[in-house]
Design an enzyme around this catalytic site. Structure first.
Site, PDB file in Angstrom:
ATOM      1  N   GLY A   1       0.769  -1.240   0.000  1.00 10.53           N
ATOM      2  CA  GLY A   1       0.000   0.000   0.000  1.00 10.53           C
ATOM      3  C   GLY A   1       0.799   1.289   0.000  1.00 10.53           C
ATOM      4  O   GLY A   1       0.353   2.298  -0.529  1.00 10.53           O
TER       5      GLY A   1
ATOM      6  N   GLU B   1       4.064   3.958   6.136  1.00 14.12           N
ATOM      7  CA  GLU B   1       2.831   3.153   5.987  1.00 14.12           C
ATOM      8  C   GLU B   1       1.809   3.880   5.121  1.00 14.12           C
ATOM      9  O   GLU B   1       1.826   5.104   5.024  1.00 14.12           O
ATOM     10  CB  GLU B   1       2.199   2.951   7.373  1.00 14.12           C
ATOM     11  CG  GLU B   1       2.432   1.587   7.998  1.00 14.12           C
ATOM     12  CD  GLU B   1       1.612   0.463   7.362  1.00 14.12           C
ATOM     13  OE1 GLU B   1       1.157   0.583   6.209  1.00 14.12           O
ATOM     14  OE2 GLU B   1       1.441  -0.566   8.042  1.00 14.12           O
ATOM     15  N   ASP B   2       0.885   3.111   4.558  1.00 17.35           N
ATOM     16  CA  ASP B   2      -0.204   3.753   3.816  1.00 17.35           C
ATOM     17  C   ASP B   2      -1.266   4.288   4.777  1.00 17.35           C
ATOM     18  O   ASP B   2      -1.763   5.395   4.624  1.00 17.35           O
ATOM     19  CB  ASP B   2      -0.835   2.791   2.791  1.00 17.35           C
ATOM     20  CG  ASP B   2      -1.326   1.475   3.385  1.00 17.35           C
ATOM     21  OD1 ASP B   2      -1.113   1.209   4.590  1.00 17.35           O
ATOM     22  OD2 ASP B   2      -1.932   0.690   2.626  1.00 17.35           O
TER      23      ASP B   2
ATOM     24  N   ASP C   1      -5.200   2.035  10.730  1.00 12.46           N
ATOM     25  CA  ASP C   1      -6.640   1.810  10.888  1.00 12.46           C
ATOM     26  C   ASP C   1      -6.882   1.329  12.330  1.00 12.46           C
ATOM     27  O   ASP C   1      -7.029   2.140  13.241  1.00 12.46           O
ATOM     28  CB  ASP C   1      -7.052   0.781   9.825  1.00 12.46           C
ATOM     29  CG  ASP C   1      -8.548   0.472   9.812  1.00 12.46           C
ATOM     30  OD1 ASP C   1      -9.336   1.302  10.251  1.00 12.46           O
ATOM     31  OD2 ASP C   1      -8.916  -0.622   9.339  1.00 12.46           O
TER      32      ASP C   1
ATOM     33  N   LYS D   1      -6.837   6.833  10.623  1.00 14.76           N
ATOM     34  CA  LYS D   1      -8.246   6.860  11.034  1.00 14.76           C
ATOM     35  C   LYS D   1      -8.273   6.826  12.563  1.00 14.76           C
ATOM     36  O   LYS D   1      -8.362   5.741  13.157  1.00 14.76           O
ATOM     37  CB  LYS D   1      -8.973   5.608  10.510  1.00 14.76           C
ATOM     38  CG  LYS D   1      -9.065   5.475   8.988  1.00 14.76           C
ATOM     39  CD  LYS D   1      -9.799   4.170   8.615  1.00 14.76           C
ATOM     40  CE  LYS D   1      -9.808   3.874   7.143  1.00 14.76           C
ATOM     41  NZ  LYS D   1     -10.313   2.519   6.824  1.00 14.76           N
TER      42      LYS D   1
ATOM     43  N   PHE E   1     -13.921   3.272   4.237  1.00 15.69           N
ATOM     44  CA  PHE E   1     -12.969   2.493   3.448  1.00 15.69           C
ATOM     45  C   PHE E   1     -12.590   3.269   2.187  1.00 15.69           C
ATOM     46  O   PHE E   1     -13.460   3.741   1.459  1.00 15.69           O
ATOM     47  CB  PHE E   1     -13.575   1.137   3.075  1.00 15.69           C
ATOM     48  CG  PHE E   1     -12.564   0.227   2.449  1.00 15.69           C
ATOM     49  CD1 PHE E   1     -11.633  -0.452   3.227  1.00 15.69           C
ATOM     50  CD2 PHE E   1     -12.520   0.071   1.072  1.00 15.69           C
ATOM     51  CE1 PHE E   1     -10.678  -1.272   2.650  1.00 15.69           C
ATOM     52  CE2 PHE E   1     -11.561  -0.753   0.487  1.00 15.69           C
ATOM     53  CZ  PHE E   1     -10.646  -1.419   1.278  1.00 15.69           C
ATOM     54  N   VAL E   2     -11.277   3.395   1.967  1.00 20.63           N
ATOM     55  CA  VAL E   2     -10.803   4.169   0.814  1.00 20.63           C
ATOM     56  C   VAL E   2      -9.854   3.343  -0.053  1.00 20.63           C
ATOM     57  O   VAL E   2      -9.198   2.413   0.440  1.00 20.63           O
ATOM     58  CB  VAL E   2     -10.088   5.465   1.275  1.00 20.63           C
ATOM     59  CG1 VAL E   2     -11.059   6.424   1.930  1.00 20.63           C
ATOM     60  CG2 VAL E   2      -8.928   5.151   2.212  1.00 20.63           C
TER      61      VAL E   2
ATOM     62  N   ASP F   1      -5.789  -0.433  -1.752  1.00 22.07           N
ATOM     63  CA  ASP F   1      -6.534  -1.334  -2.629  1.00 22.07           C
ATOM     64  C   ASP F   1      -7.780  -1.895  -1.970  1.00 22.07           C
ATOM     65  O   ASP F   1      -7.936  -1.876  -0.747  1.00 22.07           O
ATOM     66  CB  ASP F   1      -5.654  -2.532  -2.996  1.00 22.07           C
ATOM     67  CG  ASP F   1      -5.488  -3.483  -1.807  1.00 22.07           C
ATOM     68  OD1 ASP F   1      -5.094  -3.018  -0.724  1.00 22.07           O
ATOM     69  OD2 ASP F   1      -5.804  -4.680  -1.944  1.00 22.07           O
TER      70      ASP F   1
ATOM     71  N   ARG G   1      -5.242   0.313  -6.640  1.00 23.77           N
ATOM     72  CA  ARG G   1      -4.031   0.947  -6.111  1.00 23.77           C
ATOM     73  C   ARG G   1      -3.504   2.068  -6.989  1.00 23.77           C
ATOM     74  O   ARG G   1      -2.880   3.006  -6.498  1.00 23.77           O
ATOM     75  CB  ARG G   1      -2.892  -0.075  -6.002  1.00 23.77           C
ATOM     76  CG  ARG G   1      -3.058  -1.096  -4.920  1.00 23.77           C
ATOM     77  CD  ARG G   1      -1.732  -1.832  -4.735  1.00 23.77           C
ATOM     78  NE  ARG G   1      -1.917  -3.081  -4.046  1.00 23.77           N
ATOM     79  CZ  ARG G   1      -2.103  -3.191  -2.733  1.00 23.77           C
ATOM     80  NH1 ARG G   1      -2.106  -2.111  -1.982  1.00 23.77           N
ATOM     81  NH2 ARG G   1      -2.270  -4.373  -2.176  1.00 23.77           N
TER      82      ARG G   1
END
Ligand code: IMP
Length: 180
Positions: free
Chosen positions: A48, A102-103, A106, A134, A155-156, A162, A168
């Site tokens: 990600g 990191e992407d 969560d 988040k 959720f994105v 992805d 992606r």
């Protein structure tokens, strides 16, 4: 408004590329002075973070070591919170100042897992730069130090993130349109 689909799910435009690039410029300006004398080992968490890392790291003007690691923890649109494995950690960690890229944070469980693993491996200092955070979904005491954008727990996809391996490469961020 353009709607894009992955399997049966529909996504709407959420955050534009221009806004993302501004957030990354700001982030690079926070990270650079804090990390320039730390001889950083940057761990980019695949898959990600690959787009974010490419944009962020090109704005870091001093030399860093970069490694790409993989952590598997997510299935579908809900984090399982179960980190199953880490691959690609090859450089010695002992005594290093590690910046995890990191992407998204969560539930926070991946971040905690990585932090604890790196402590166990003898890292001197550990910090995280995450593209997205988040806060309302975080179930841990972990707080990422460098955050690109804080978002609500929707959720994105896009900009590296992805759904089931898809989306992606979409420019900007796209948000799941809830069926309710
Ligand atoms: P955590 O362990 O729950 O913090 O989740 C970390 C991983 O879940 C991230 O590295 C992502 O791969 C994935 N993830 C969490 N939220 C999203 C999202 O909104 N879209 C895509 N992937 C996500």
């Amino acid at each position: 408004m353009e709607i894009r689909k992955i399997d049966q799910l529909s996504f709407e435009p959420f955050i534009r590329e221009e806004e993302i690039q501004l957030a990354i410029e700001r982030l690079a300006k926070e990270i650079a002075p804090a990390w320039k004398d730390k001889n950083p080992l940057v761990l980019v968490v695949l898959q990600g973070a690959f787009v974010f890392a490419a944009d962020l790291l090109r704005q870091i003007p001093f030399s860093v070591d970069i490694e790409f690691i993989r952590v598997k923890s997510y299935e579908g649109t809900e984090s399982s919170g179960e980190v199953r494995s880490v691959m690609g950690l090859e450089l010695p960690i002992i005594g290093r100042n590690v910046l995890i890229v990191e992407d998204i944070v969560d539930t926070g469980k991946t971040a905690v897992y990585l932090r604890d693993l790196l402590i166990e491996m003898g890292a001197n200092h550990i910090s995280m730069a995450t593209f997205l955070y988040k806060p309302a979904a975080n179930q841990t005491d972990f707080e990422p130090e460098f955050v690109g954008l804080k978002i609500d727990p929707t959720f994105v996809v896009g900009y590296g993130l992805d759904y089931e391996g898809k989306g992606r490469h979409w420019p900007g961020l796209w948000r799941l349109i809830s069926e309710k």
